[in-house]
Design an enzyme around this catalytic site. Structure first.
Site, short mmCIF file in Angstrom:
data_model
loop_
_atom_site.label_atom_id
_atom_site.label_comp_id
_atom_site.label_asym_id
_atom_site.label_seq_id
_atom_site.Cartn_x
_atom_site.Cartn_y
_atom_site.Cartn_z
N ARG C 131 0.83 -1.22 0.00
CA ARG C 131 0.00 0.00 0.00
C ARG C 131 0.87 1.26 0.00
O ARG C 131 0.36 2.36 0.20
CB ARG C 131 -0.95 0.00 1.19
CG ARG C 131 -2.26 -0.75 0.89
CD ARG C 131 -3.16 -0.88 2.10
NE ARG C 131 -3.28 0.33 2.83
CZ ARG C 131 -2.74 0.57 4.04
NH1 ARG C 131 -2.06 -0.37 4.66
NH2 ARG C 131 -2.89 1.72 4.62
N LYS C 132 2.17 1.08 -0.23
CA LYS C 132 3.04 2.26 -0.41
C LYS C 132 2.89 2.81 -1.82
O LYS C 132 3.81 2.76 -2.64
CB LYS C 132 4.51 1.86 -0.15
CG LYS C 132 4.81 1.57 1.30
CD LYS C 132 6.30 1.37 1.54
CE LYS C 132 6.54 0.98 3.00
NZ LYS C 132 7.92 0.52 3.24
N THR C 133 1.70 3.31 -2.09
CA THR C 133 1.42 3.84 -3.43
C THR C 133 1.32 5.36 -3.33
O THR C 133 1.11 5.90 -2.24
CB THR C 133 0.10 3.28 -3.97
OG1 THR C 133 -0.94 3.59 -3.02
CG2 THR C 133 0.17 1.78 -4.12
#
Lengths: 286, 286, 286, 286, 286, 286
Positions: C131-133
């Site tokens: 979820r490191k977007t």
């Protein structure tokens, strides 16, 4: 509402149902596959909001045939809509379109039932909805009411004056409230007052209210109000609306009276959906 | 959803109810007047979404006391919320807040009823909602389901795989569909398949589905599926969900069986609102 | 996401780039002029999000030919898209479309590289994103990951349970956290736990977690965890994900182990764009 | 951008990460629990967009202490932010705030590095970003550039004239394009032209361009352009920008020349995030 | 602004005019009826924003013929637009389209008048608008200014530096303010300073300002400033803008002077609409 | 409109004025500086929308003192608002707040003038606005009309029936149109008809219209219509509105007649702003 505005509203519903994508369909269904599918009513009903849903589906690139019109009564098993196009699009939109049609048709069907019930005893009385609508769905629900043959009543707080119990409690009296409203409301807006006693009904009429809503009164009380107003020559000057706890079970008792409008909140806030399904009737592989 | 996101959603509902302003209140109620008012449940119910509504009211500048908590069962006549502040704000927001609370509490109340019913015969089975939710209201309806003690099921098309009849019709077979899904779905997502025959249920389990939904099967058929799966040593590997036409009238017949989940669409798509009102209990003039 | 939803998202990107208008183009380019232009990859890459961009360009009235498909590896100098239409529109949209394609293709290219690297030593292991977007771009980035052959992992906080260190710190223990999650999460959602010691990994598996994420462990520790789980007969019941500081330099050390998933945050949060340009190849004057 | 506007933008990022809710946190963390947590830089960096993130966190009801200021260089292990408040809110927002800070600080750190590198050989030259920004993030990226000490260059297509190769191809010549632009652009906007030959650079300067961008020229060519302009007495009238393929490896070769601005697209389109984490340092139970 | 962005903006105007629907039209006009209608200018004017309105009408499904082009001067009674299509759509959109065209054409007409007035005495001076635009309408109003032949001036606070009295009051002096701005503003942005004395005008020019705005100065004072600047050899380096209280009555007194730009706020903030009507010229029944 | 809804609307106006940031202010004004500033009316006027603007400014963190109330007539030079707080915020919002106040006060001032003019000859007649409002500003403009003492007339197409010339052309006759409208419109909505001949006015009244709008009739014709209606005993049953080309110059000729409402489009579509400025009266350095 312009079709394009309704389209955008429905698109936001679709977005709610697929914040990212329809994982199942994207995995299983190849891009090239098309389908022909039908929306089928699984019970007798009055269909509503077909126009809106059809416009939406066309905008998504599907070919659409409406097999019924808004307001039509269709029998159990009847197909009301046929769509042809990308299987991915059809399956992705299935639940959203069914939820709208099932809900709106449920409202229209109930309204139609009430309207027909009431007409048997009084051809002049109207069945109306209220502002007890589900948040975000007022356009669709009010439209479904109209399609069913009902009166939409106020669409919002901005389109007529309706003085309610809490207003009167603060202002002090029915007369004072009506007086202020008549002086300050735009000349294009009617002034309605909600009252719960025959005395207040008379005062409201005398103060110049255009519509009097008799809230939660028994049929006998309503009859007395109408009688009082007639006696004083005020009946012609006002419309009489009865409201509060009215259901199919007791509506005829009110419909028989000298009233103009019967309004029911349950139509929208406790509506019962019509069962419908989307059936793929042909798979078209390119 | 972050409280601020829910707040904005409810604000859009308020905007729907007053595209310009609350003509009646703006005309009748002077700015300086404050009120203390209570939201009263007019029937026994499980209250839901009080937290969301309270946060919203605070953001509008009102002082709020929650007199019940989400999930509490309150008796007829119980006050669940007390708000104090500008009369204009309170009256302007009355209908919007009641519509939300009445709708959500209606759902929570029905779910609680089903859950308690089911628990009498099977402590392990869950009652679940479906995606038959009213457009735009999924957050509130799924939350009400959870508050009532139910299982939310899929929140959207993006959060689990559910292979339905239309998918299988296009792909060709249950086994093929499950195989593709297992290969392509993210490892964090479960794979569920909807089947309508015991044969397909067995195939689905053999293909590695995580959950099998038995759609519109009679209790006897469901029993046979469970039996088949046990026989083949597959029952432990899958969850069994029954769905389709389940109501309070027949739910116990299913609850008695060896199933894990019973899902009901009517909970959300045909929900019945709890009657509530907002009563001004004190007028405070500055 | 429905094409129309993606279209609206890209339109908002265009709006960001021209809050009023494209001053240069509006001044220099007459309305009647059309161009044919090509998007050219200036380095070997896996192209991604061509479908989304093409749909967008068509909606702006341009004629579009896709010269490659999402997921194709194209060589340096290859044209991937040809658009024909109003020069004003083409030049106004140039930067926006390139920014999307360059970014997404960069992600897909990196993912493909990792997937191919890993496959050489372990055909079963998946490469996953996190979820490191970049805020606002999750749809595009997760899609690029899938196009590159990677696993999208959780799309959002709403679609699976992932118990992280901070959760465990508050709840008290891995076992307690997993127990609560298993009881309360929907049956459609898997439960994953992040652990940083072999002991916690075993506890997590014993408590019924579906997936165990080994965070920032050295390959030797990961090997020991797998060994421990096998010894206790728990390995089959869970998926093992390794995460934290994994790069192309060390990924093979993990890929060789008995793990199911390797996830890398850098793929999305530190992605390197593929160089592309839009070249006008023909000016068409009416 | 007004703080409230930035707040809304970040809120939409939070919504993207939790279309419904943070299932894990809502299940595991009781409402009453508060935490104190710190954002820690796991590598030396220039921090950026702390002000924006802090304002956002305060608006969500958290108490915030900024332990560094935008533009500060902090060492590995340094805490840059401390937040105290509802554990649910803190954990729900963790990923979103980290993604913003990591991305923006990555950009500011790279820009600072380039600026310091360049200053060693030329105190007058500026390092600038381009419009190669990630869609939806231009405000944050351009701000990070400014925080790092760089020049933001055009914020959008609406705020200066930049005549590029494709424009010239359509108009026919550099002179004609500059002439039209000077006549039609607002007097508040500068006119910049991109050229790729020394001849065109001279023509652009003679035609009255305010800025000349030398695109993809070798240092020797750039030197020749500057020389030509000086010879003709035009150097003082224009700003010279070099652009195209400039990286830390070759930037000094350009910085040594008589140029005013060096712009690099990779700063924003291929930025490398700074590693940061959010660590709960105290659990506060009420 | 991309046509699709303008389209969405106008759609929101339509939504403002019909939060639910056009009750009158929906009741009176059957769906099958089409009309041909014309927008007629009821006074001589310069038409503006016809392109934008035409695109919008096409997107609503109407057939559109533009009978004039943006910037044309048309005589009283001239038809500028002909639309053919659904009577419901035409009548529902009538007021919205007229409001836009009447407003924008009013601005363009006034600007054209000023431009022609000024040109008689000074061919070099520009007439410019200001940021005194009506909220939400800047795109349309600035475009109308450009169509009328005026200079748009700053489109927003983000696209040039304009140091005003309140800035100087806080910074301390004109010189200091210009110095800071020159050092910190992007090289693509010009620096303008508002001054109210000849002394400050000289200081601003000496400090390197690109543009000097002489605010609320009498023509004689303006002449003196220009003289001072010429004397010191600074006149060539700066653009001179005069502003404040300039109307058609006194504009020639300023136009005769050695100034570059004359800006007028009244053009947009006190614009006078051109009278137009939409006339149905044919009713087409299917 | 709920204050929070108006707040969001004004925030979008601020966003329009600074798509990225207020470059000038951000560069020149340090964060720590606060100011006290006053909004001063530079001409006698009726102030409007101060409440809305004040709420907005408070939400941005400023301290606000209203020195006048909506509807007050203030003299030239009067301060109407004092704000204290961050200089950056105050200067960034200056133009937006002035544009709103200047526009709305301009409308209120003109309406008040007309109302006072008309009252001298007829205490019963109302001055009303029309739907000729500037797109996106209807809330503010209608509110300004009310503040000035005018009648808002229809707020939108959704809140009353107004049958216009184009409707009648399609339906066929005034009588038919009124008949359909009376049958289908909600009982809460009035039915108004626009007519241009005395004959149609009589027909409209006989058909049951609630309001008759006499469009573009000369005073003598209007007098004749009133006379005709009185003669037939219809005058009491309807409201008479005159409209079309009415200005301060001829309004008294209409006001003297037996009419109920005089409506003027120019009030909103050609409004003249009141001149106001924001003056920093104190700089507060921390």
């Amino acid at each position: 509402m312009a079709e394009e505005v309704v389209y955008r509203k429905i698109l936001s519903f679709l977005e709610e149902d697929a914040p990212f994508w329809d994982t199942t369909t994207d995995i299983l269904i190849p891009k090239g596959v098309a389908v022909r599918a039908r929306v089928v009513a699984k019970q007798r009903c009055v269909v509503a909001c077909l126009d809106d849903v059809s416009y939406f589906l066309k905008r998504l690139g599907l070919e659409v045939k409406q097999l019924a019109r808004d307001g039509d009564t269709v029998e159990e098993g009847a197909a009301v809509l046929e769509v042809t196009g990308s299987a991915r699009v059809v399956l992705g939109v299935e639940r959203t379109l069914l939820n709208i049609l099932m809900h709106c048709s449920g409202i229209a069907t109930e309204v139609r039932k009430l309207v027909e019930l009431v007409r048997r005893v009084n051809s002049r009385v109207r069945v109306a909805a209220t502002r007890k609508t589900l948040p975000g769905l007022r356009y669709f629900e009010k439209k479904a009411v109209a399609i069913g043959g009902g009166d939409t009543h106020r669409l919002s707080l901005s389109d007529a004056i309706l003085i309610k119990d809490n207003h009167i409690r603060i202002v002090g009296s029915v007369e004072e409230a009506v007086k202020i409203a008549k002086a300050s409301a735009s000349f294009v807006h009617k002034v309605e007052v909600e009252v719960s006693t025959p005395e207040d009904a008379v005062k409201a009429a005398e103060s110049g209210a255009d519509i009097i809503m008799l809230d939660n009164m028994k049929p006998s009380e309503v009859a007395r109000v109408a009688e009082e107003l007639r006696k004083r020559g005020l009946r012609e000057r006002v419309l009489l609306e009865v409201s509060g706890g009215i259901t199919p079970d007791n509506i005829l008792e009110y419909a028989k009276l000298d009233v103009d409008v019967i309004s029911c909140g349950y139509i929208t806030i406790s509506s019962r959906a019509v069962d419908m399904s989307l059936d793929v009737v042909e798979v078209i592989r390119k």
